[in-house]
Design an enzyme around this catalytic site. Sequence first.
Site, PDB file in Angstrom:
ATOM      1  N   GLY A 142      43.987  42.942   3.079  1.00 52.24           N
ATOM      2  CA  GLY A 142      44.951  41.919   2.670  1.00 52.24           C
ATOM      3  C   GLY A 142      44.865  41.562   1.190  1.00 52.24           C
ATOM      4  N   GLY A 155      55.443  44.452  10.207  1.00 53.22           N
ATOM      5  CA  GLY A 155      55.820  44.042  11.562  1.00 53.22           C
ATOM      6  C   GLY A 155      56.813  42.898  11.564  1.00 53.22           C
ATOM      7  CG  ASP A 202      46.403  31.957   2.108  1.00 59.43           C
ATOM      8  OD1 ASP A 202      45.325  31.458   2.475  1.00 59.43           O
ATOM      9  OD2 ASP A 202      46.519  32.616   1.052  1.00 59.43           O
ATOM     10  CG  HIS A 204      10.088  23.858 -10.873  1.00 59.71           C
ATOM     11  ND1 HIS A 204      11.109  23.193 -11.521  1.00 59.71           N
ATOM     12  CD2 HIS A 204       9.177  24.182 -11.839  1.00 59.71           C
ATOM     13  CE1 HIS A 204      10.838  23.101 -12.808  1.00 59.71           C
ATOM     14  NE2 HIS A 204       9.663  23.697 -13.032  1.00 59.71           N
TER      15      HIS A 204
END
Length: 468
Positions: free
Chosen positions: A43, A117, A309, A442
């Site tokens: 996509g 489609g 979306d 750290h």
Amino acid sequence: MAETQTTDLVVLGGGPGGYAAAFLAADRGVATTLIDSMPKPGGTCLYVGCIPSKTLLHAADLIHTAHDAAEFGIKFAAPEIDLDKLRAKGDKIVDMMTSSLLKGCKERKITHIVGHGNFVDANTIQVENGPTVTFKHCIIAVGSIPAKLPTFDIGSKRILDSTSALRLESIPKTLLVVGGGYIGLELGSVYAALGSKVTVVEMTPNLLPGVDPDLVRPLHARLRAQFEKIYLNTKVAKVEETKTGIKAHFEGEADEKEATYEKVLVAVGRRPNTASCGLDKAGVEVERGFIKTDRQRRTNVPHLFAIGDAAGEPMLAHKAAHEGKLAVEVLTGESAAEWDPRAIPAVVFTDPEIAWCGLTETDAKKQGREVKIGTFRWGFSGRATTVGRNDGLTKVLTDAATDQILGVGLVGVGAGELISEAVVAIETGATAKDLAMCIHPHPTLSETISEAAETLHGLSSHIFMPKK
Ligand code: NAD
């Protein structure tokens, strides 16, 4: 006569939402067909979105890193850019990833059909130049396309959208970027690093409207040095093609009325791609272009689901993937499953990156919500300072009464990698005290998150908090 196939589930659209849904459905034993017009799944994200843009942003990052090395006494010559090679690298990455998804389809025995489609009715899809497929369920995952503005519709090849800009046909000497959002700033940064003089025009008072202004500020400061100009509260009223480029006429706060650019990138948002697959034939309701769904991703036609979306903001790949998996859970019998995230992370992959999840300070103000905010400037971070990039900020928002973490925002190098800890904290109902009490290694940038939380409890070693 065209062939007719019958299946349990059709997934229409093979982006990160569609393929995630198809893979899970097949893993759960559902006979699944994935229909997509591209030759392999992936996509927008893989072909013309996240993956190609992040490849180019990595190239931009290499250029900046080499440049910034001078500060550490290491000097590189100016970069020589081989566009063909850069493009080929991007194409290879896309091919590797889409091929692996195609392999994933084969391994799971998913029927993969290449073609556009169109719904014929609520149980049938006709693939152009392909078979007719009848199904019991369908997950519609047709994505989004770049929004267009009539102002720029002058039929010029010099006007780009995100798809054509990613093809990187040339590096224009000058580039006007219309829209100071995700795409405008990410692609503007790429072109600026590769040598274009970039001007950004944003119609609202801030870059990345909607994002907390204190997170945007360090990015804006760095972009000011990389871009030629940034015009806020400005619109492009008109464009015309001349012999040398596109002449843009500005309205608003720009300090010039007009200027000519070799190319123009229009990045003013994306819109749902719901007008071209015959949703009306299936009786699916659409509102302002988006497919309407309930909390289980069901449309008004109960055996048809919609995700990604096409089915609502935010338009983010990871949101689509989660919605896709949820739709599969529901259609395979998990009747209680529903969409209820507390924190969807968002990342803008600029330099510095901006990332946030959960409640933002802007939204807390709008909602009149009582929150406490712990902030930690990266000037106090050992790790940020050693890499020469202490232009960052981390902030943690908590419920003022319960100390529960509601939102986290970060700006700084690697912010996109840091935000996941915040998603876990919010989704598991952690408090700022919990976060402060978890030992962070750290020297790492992750300490900025625990230190921001510590400031809410007077525990921060690096920030002096005078007694009231
Ligand atoms: P966006 O909504 O992020 O930004 C569009 C910008 O254009 C806004 O700032 C808006 O105010 C401005 N604008 C609109 N009309 C204008 C005009 N006429 N003149 C000047 N400015 C104007 O949209 P985008 O950058 O196109 O991206 C679209 C969507 O794609 C995003 O919302 C996001 O969901 C997705 N995306 C995500 C990523 C990521 O996750 N890193 C990257 C790229 C895109």
